[in-house]
Scaffold this active site. Sequence first.
Site, PDB file in Angstrom:
ATOM      1  N   GLU A  16       0.827  -1.217   0.000  1.00 51.09           N
ATOM      2  CA  GLU A  16       0.000   0.000   0.000  1.00 51.09           C
ATOM      3  C   GLU A  16       0.860   1.265   0.000  1.00 51.09           C
ATOM      4  O   GLU A  16       2.074   1.217   0.242  1.00 51.09           O
ATOM      5  CB  GLU A  16      -0.937   0.008   1.211  1.00 51.09           C
ATOM      6  CG  GLU A  16      -0.205   0.012   2.542  1.00 51.09           C
ATOM      7  CD  GLU A  16      -0.994   0.679   3.660  1.00 51.09           C
ATOM      8  OE1 GLU A  16      -1.469   1.818   3.449  1.00 51.09           O
ATOM      9  OE2 GLU A  16      -1.110   0.068   4.743  1.00 51.09           O
TER      10      GLU A  16
ATOM     11  N   ASP B 191     -16.464   5.448  14.623  1.00 52.82           N
ATOM     12  CA  ASP B 191     -15.268   5.396  13.788  1.00 52.82           C
ATOM     13  C   ASP B 191     -14.775   3.953  13.666  1.00 52.82           C
ATOM     14  O   ASP B 191     -14.134   3.419  14.569  1.00 52.82           O
ATOM     15  CB  ASP B 191     -14.174   6.306  14.371  1.00 52.82           C
ATOM     16  CG  ASP B 191     -13.011   6.479  13.408  1.00 52.82           C
ATOM     17  OD1 ASP B 191     -12.968   5.771  12.378  1.00 52.82           O
ATOM     18  OD2 ASP B 191     -12.144   7.318  13.679  1.00 52.82           O
TER      19      ASP B 191
ATOM     20  N   LYS C 224      -3.448  -1.933  14.736  1.00 56.40           N
ATOM     21  CA  LYS C 224      -2.724  -1.000  15.591  1.00 56.40           C
ATOM     22  C   LYS C 224      -3.370  -0.937  16.961  1.00 56.40           C
ATOM     23  O   LYS C 224      -4.592  -0.890  17.079  1.00 56.40           O
ATOM     24  CB  LYS C 224      -2.705   0.390  14.952  1.00 56.40           C
ATOM     25  CG  LYS C 224      -1.686   0.480  13.826  1.00 56.40           C
ATOM     26  CD  LYS C 224      -1.703   1.822  13.137  1.00 56.40           C
ATOM     27  CE  LYS C 224      -2.897   1.955  12.228  1.00 56.40           C
ATOM     28  NZ  LYS C 224      -2.769   1.315  10.937  1.00 56.40           N
TER      29      LYS C 224
HETATM   30  N1  PSU Z   1      -0.486   0.518   8.961  1.00 59.85           N
HETATM   31  C1  PSU Z   1       0.629   1.232   9.213  1.00 59.85           C
HETATM   32  N2  PSU Z   1       0.631   2.546   8.929  1.00 59.85           N
HETATM   33  C2  PSU Z   1      -0.432   3.140   8.335  1.00 59.85           C
HETATM   34  C3  PSU Z   1      -1.610   2.386   8.050  1.00 59.85           C
HETATM   35  C4  PSU Z   1      -1.573   1.075   8.389  1.00 59.85           C
HETATM   36  O1  PSU Z   1       1.600   0.692   9.728  1.00 59.85           O
HETATM   37  O2  PSU Z   1      -0.345   4.327   8.027  1.00 59.85           O
HETATM   38  C5  PSU Z   1      -2.786   3.017   7.325  1.00 59.85           C
HETATM   39  C6  PSU Z   1      -3.357   1.966   6.367  1.00 59.85           C
HETATM   40  O3  PSU Z   1      -3.351   2.521   5.075  1.00 59.85           O
HETATM   41  C7  PSU Z   1      -4.766   1.736   6.836  1.00 59.85           C
HETATM   42  C8  PSU Z   1      -5.094   3.083   7.388  1.00 59.85           C
HETATM   43  O4  PSU Z   1      -5.624   1.320   5.814  1.00 59.85           O
HETATM   44  O5  PSU Z   1      -3.902   3.417   8.109  1.00 59.85           O
HETATM   45  C9  PSU Z   1      -6.338   3.070   8.227  1.00 59.85           C
HETATM   46  O6  PSU Z   1      -6.856   4.357   8.288  1.00 59.85           O
HETATM   47  P1  PSU Z   1      -8.318   4.599   8.881  1.00 59.85           P
HETATM   48  O7  PSU Z   1      -8.176   4.224  10.337  1.00 59.85           O
HETATM   49  O8  PSU Z   1      -8.556   6.082   8.684  1.00 59.85           O
HETATM   50  O9  PSU Z   1      -9.252   3.732   8.123  1.00 59.85           O
HETATM   51 MN    MN Z   2     -11.705   6.124  10.610  1.00 60.39          MN
END
Ligand code: PSU
Ligand code: MN
Length: 306
Positions: A25, A139, A160
């Site tokens: 990604e 969220d 995470k």
């Molecule tokens: N994992 C990481 N760093 C990141 C992300 C994931 O180590 O920056 C990113 C991924 O692209 C994931 C996004 O899809 O964070 C999730 O964002 P949100 O919580 O806004 O959906």
């Molecule tokens: Mn979000």
Amino acid sequence: MSPLLHISPEVAAALQSGMPVVALESTIISHGMPYPQNFATAQALEQAVRDHGAVPATIAVMDGRLKVGLSTAETDRLARGGQAVAKLSRRDLPFVLTQGADGATTVAATMIIAAMAGIRFFATGGIGGVHRDAPTTLDISADLQELARTDVAVVCAGAKAILDLGLTLEYLETHGVPVIGYQTDEFPAFYSRHSGLPVDYRYDTPEPLARALKAKWDMGLHGGVVIANPIPEAYDMPADIIETAIRQALADASAQGIKGKKITPFLLARIEQLTGGDSLAANIQLAVNNAALAAQVAEAYAGLRG
Ligand code: PSU
Ligand code: MN
């Protein structure tokens, strides 16, 4: 193949000949890490895929094109662009495409483009999930819905730890997304190997896992799979240190009114500051470890079809 896709010659040749390909990604590049470590990490992830016998396909939108396989110059542009680059999830793709703009793809958007190209394996750091305050903010990352519908296996170090991991697993269960532990019985917590929460199935080698994935998709059970691969022992962060940093970062985000798609990048950057850079080092190592495993599982899967 969709005419909207712009696949690099190397990735196109690999797909054509049935070689294993691993998607990577780009949000992790533009939004997940600071420059220049983000550029170096993007290169290291591609190298780890190659070292384990597969072809890397980093995915992003560049000049309104769905790109599968980036040049060094394109990776550099996303790395330097940082937070100024749009962060794209499922809802955003058609708009950035027709505006001719650049965008970094999250897990959800990367899965969509990987599936369009016929790529079944994808490595990242951690997936998005159910946020700790979701009961009031609603969220929940669009990554989870994408896992429910799109046929791509995502190798990650769990979700995470800024998230509610228990609720994230409940959500995945409801939507029929299997969570596999690779050489672990526990869902890893990204920066640390342990969460105390069980995975659905454990595999210790790539080949039987590849067979199970093939059985899933051969049955027409659409959707993704989470392959959870714990951070290497040497970089495992003590749970109390990381939890203290997370709580502080969450309090700061709330005090500053940070919401929506800005929250994950904010928290990652704040935790890096609070841990004196240790969390960034951990993030890089776990992502490289995931790229290596994704290549091995992709290779085992390609062997089954061959
Ligand atoms: N994992 C990481 N760093 C990141 C992300 C994931 O180590 O920056 C990113 C991924 O692209 C994931 C996004 O899809 O964070 C999730 O964002 P949100 O919580 O806004 O959906
Ligand atoms: Mn979000």
